[in-house]
Design a protein around this motif. Structure first.
Motif, PDB file in Angstrom:
ATOM      1  N   LEU A  88       9.540 -50.714  -4.664  1.00 14.96           N
ATOM      2  CA  LEU A  88      11.163 -49.797  -6.053  1.00 14.96           C
ATOM      3  C   LEU A  88      11.507 -51.525  -5.922  1.00 14.96           C
ATOM      4  O   LEU A  88      12.372 -51.207  -6.627  1.00 14.96           O
ATOM      5  N   GLY A  89      11.000 -52.407  -5.224  1.00 15.84           N
ATOM      6  CA  GLY A  89      12.469 -53.070  -5.083  1.00 15.84           C
ATOM      7  C   GLY A  89      13.590 -53.219  -4.660  1.00 15.84           C
ATOM      8  O   GLY A  89      14.420 -54.560  -4.332  1.00 15.84           O
ATOM      9  N   ARG A  90      13.601 -52.603  -3.703  1.00 18.28           N
ATOM     10  CA  ARG A  90      15.161 -52.164  -3.139  1.00 18.28           C
ATOM     11  C   ARG A  90      15.271 -52.756  -1.694  1.00 18.28           C
ATOM     12  O   ARG A  90      14.154 -51.995  -1.115  1.00 18.28           O
ATOM     13  N   THR A  91      16.062 -52.975  -1.116  1.00 23.67           N
ATOM     14  CA  THR A  91      16.606 -53.904   0.333  1.00 23.67           C
ATOM     15  C   THR A  91      17.786 -53.266   0.857  1.00 23.67           C
ATOM     16  O   THR A  91      18.062 -53.007   1.937  1.00 23.67           O
ATOM     17  N   ASP A  92      18.431 -52.350  -0.117  1.00 20.24           N
ATOM     18  CA  ASP A  92      19.504 -52.291   0.582  1.00 20.24           C
ATOM     19  C   ASP A  92      20.675 -50.803   0.119  1.00 20.24           C
ATOM     20  O   ASP A  92      21.654 -50.390   0.467  1.00 20.24           O
ATOM     21  N   ARG A  93      19.986 -49.877  -0.689  1.00 23.00           N
ATOM     22  CA  ARG A  93      20.339 -48.319  -0.372  1.00 23.00           C
ATOM     23  C   ARG A  93      20.034 -48.204  -0.130  1.00 23.00           C
ATOM     24  O   ARG A  93      20.667 -46.428   0.486  1.00 23.00           O
ATOM     25  N   ILE A  94      19.016 -47.682   1.147  1.00 21.39           N
ATOM     26  CA  ILE A  94      18.353 -46.724   2.280  1.00 21.39           C
ATOM     27  C   ILE A  94      18.545 -47.725   3.459  1.00 21.39           C
ATOM     28  O   ILE A  94      18.060 -48.756   3.691  1.00 21.39           O
ATOM     29  N   ARG A  95      19.208 -47.019   4.360  1.00 21.79           N
ATOM     30  CA  ARG A  95      19.101 -47.049   5.822  1.00 21.79           C
ATOM     31  C   ARG A  95      18.321 -46.387   6.031  1.00 21.79           C
ATOM     32  O   ARG A  95      18.548 -45.184   6.227  1.00 21.79           O
ATOM     33  N   PHE A  96      17.610 -46.693   7.829  1.00 21.53           N
ATOM     34  CA  PHE A  96      16.617 -45.725   8.273  1.00 21.53           C
ATOM     35  C   PHE A  96      16.709 -45.869   9.881  1.00 21.53           C
ATOM     36  O   PHE A  96      16.557 -47.185  11.109  1.00 21.53           O
ATOM     37  N   TYR A  97      17.015 -44.728  10.312  1.00 24.26           N
ATOM     38  CA  TYR A  97      17.485 -44.636  11.864  1.00 24.26           C
ATOM     39  C   TYR A  97      16.202 -43.462  12.858  1.00 24.26           C
ATOM     40  O   TYR A  97      16.280 -42.376  11.570  1.00 24.26           O
ATOM     41  N   GLU A  98      15.820 -43.785  13.472  1.00 24.04           N
ATOM     42  CA  GLU A  98      14.699 -42.310  14.201  1.00 24.04           C
ATOM     43  C   GLU A  98      15.955 -42.076  15.324  1.00 24.04           C
ATOM     44  O   GLU A  98      16.428 -43.226  16.349  1.00 24.04           O
ATOM     45  N   ALA A  99      15.831 -40.811  15.369  1.00 23.09           N
ATOM     46  CA  ALA A  99      16.259 -40.791  15.986  1.00 23.09           C
ATOM     47  C   ALA A  99      16.440 -38.568  16.108  1.00 23.09           C
ATOM     48  O   ALA A  99      16.330 -38.038  14.649  1.00 23.09           O
ATOM     49  N   ASP A 100      16.348 -37.638  17.539  1.00 20.56           N
ATOM     50  CA  ASP A 100      16.319 -36.280  17.138  1.00 20.56           C
ATOM     51  C   ASP A 100      17.876 -35.797  16.356  1.00 20.56           C
ATOM     52  O   ASP A 100      18.844 -36.537  16.979  1.00 20.56           O
ATOM     53  N   VAL A 101      17.481 -35.298  15.194  1.00 19.22           N
ATOM     54  CA  VAL A 101      19.502 -34.866  14.600  1.00 19.22           C
ATOM     55  C   VAL A 101      19.470 -33.596  15.332  1.00 19.22           C
ATOM     56  O   VAL A 101      20.471 -33.107  14.514  1.00 19.22           O
ATOM     57  N   SER A 102      18.941 -33.489  16.353  1.00 19.63           N
ATOM     58  CA  SER A 102      19.356 -32.392  17.033  1.00 19.63           C
ATOM     59  C   SER A 102      20.489 -32.204  18.469  1.00 19.63           C
ATOM     60  O   SER A 102      21.351 -31.970  18.919  1.00 19.63           O
ATOM     61  N   LYS A 103      20.616 -34.103  18.353  1.00 18.60           N
ATOM     62  CA  LYS A 103      21.004 -34.552  19.372  1.00 18.60           C
ATOM     63  C   LYS A 103      22.528 -34.798  19.352  1.00 18.60           C
ATOM     64  O   LYS A 103      22.377 -35.488  17.634  1.00 18.60           O
ATOM     65  N   SER A 104      23.110 -35.415  19.948  1.00 20.90           N
ATOM     66  CA  SER A 104      24.245 -37.162  19.406  1.00 20.90           C
ATOM     67  C   SER A 104      23.349 -37.983  18.379  1.00 20.90           C
ATOM     68  O   SER A 104      22.490 -38.182  19.353  1.00 20.90           O
ATOM     69  N   LEU A 105      24.479 -37.658  17.491  1.00 23.46           N
ATOM     70  CA  LEU A 105      23.836 -39.457  17.026  1.00 23.46           C
ATOM     71  C   LEU A 105      24.504 -40.640  17.187  1.00 23.46           C
ATOM     72  O   LEU A 105      24.736 -41.753  16.643  1.00 23.46           O
ATOM     73  N   ASP A 106      25.584 -40.207  18.202  1.00 23.94           N
ATOM     74  CA  ASP A 106      26.489 -41.747  18.768  1.00 23.94           C
ATOM     75  C   ASP A 106      26.111 -42.834  18.611  1.00 23.94           C
ATOM     76  O   ASP A 106      26.874 -43.933  18.720  1.00 23.94           O
TER      77      ASP A 106
END
Length: 262
Positions: A88-106
């Protein structure tokens, strides 16, 4: 195998096929319900926990969100989301993080709080109430007072829905459920998505969530809880007869709510 490992493996395996769900009747209905739940998102920030391939993150951006942060357990699903943004030619609207969302995201560089927190389908991968509450703690932590929560979850699996959906002809909606089995505090099952070719993954739903109870919403500070009406979507209005069986026993629902202001 731990529940988290099972979820990661299932979604890594099906990541490239999952986007096909968007074009099935249930996917179209889901998108329209989410669009109604998001509303006008102009210049707001969104956290999408379990956001996977970014289907609903892109909806939030299209509704005006200045940025969406996706957190998901599957690196392959996140890769699909990244590739979609590049296309879509977008680079700054969505950021991506790999983690288990049932645990702390600190450990992630997330914002302190967001205007919207989305949790779509993640509750249906919680193998215990403890895991489910871990997800809710993250919602409560990152949603600002007065902010909006929205999420998709399966409907009451003890009401006959799964049996009904396996009757000949009801697979026309594009998703079906197999092998319902009781587990402590809930049920597990296989979700079959009828793309070409079809794919499947394991789901688990705790009764406190799938029954329609709002106890956890209240426990984690949510109010003004509302279920988005199927009948108000364009796809249902256009062909009520087609959706009749689903409307009698809907197998998923979209709920939105507001975080209480102290």
């Amino acid at each position: 195998m731990s529940k988290a490992t099972q979820v990661k493996d299932d979604y890594d395996r099906t990541a490239t096929q999952y986007a096909g769900l968007e074009y099935l009747p249930t996917g179209v209905l889901e998108a329209q319900l989410i669009a109604k739940a998001i509303g006008d998102a102009t210049d707001i920030s969104v956290l999408d926990i379990g956001g996977g391939g970014g289907i609903h993150a892109r909806q939030a951006v299209n509704a005006g969100a200045k940025r969406v942060d996706i957190v998901d357990l599957s690196p392959q699903m996140l890769k699909v989301a990244q590739e979609a943004e590049k296309s879509l030619g977008r680079t700054d609207r969505i950021r991506f993080y790999e983690a288990d969302v049932s645990k702390s995201l600190d450990h992630l560089p997330l914002d302190q709080q967001y205007d919207i927190v989305m949790a779509n389908w993640v509750f249906d991968h919680a193998g215990s109430v403890e895991i489910l509450e871990g997800m809710w703690r993250n919602i409560a932590t990152y949603l600002k007072p007065g902010g909006k929560f929205l999420g998709i979850r399966v409907a009451n699996l003890h009401s006959g829905n799964i049996t009904q959906l396996n009757i000949a002809g009801t697979d026309k909606y594009g998703t079906t459920f197999k092998g319902l089995e009781a587990i402590p505090g809930g049920v597990k099952y296989k979700v079959v998505v009828l793309t070409d070719p079809a794919f499947d993954f394991e789901g688990t739903s705790m009764d406190i969530s799938s029954s329609g109870s709002m106890d956890l919403h209240h426990k984690y500070g949510l109010t003004d809880i509302e279920t988005i009406s199927y009948e108000e979507t364009e796809v249902v209005k256009a062909d009520l007869d087609f959706w009749n069986v689903f409307l009698q026993n809907p197998f998923f629902t979209v709920v939105k709510a507001k975080k209480q202001v102290a």
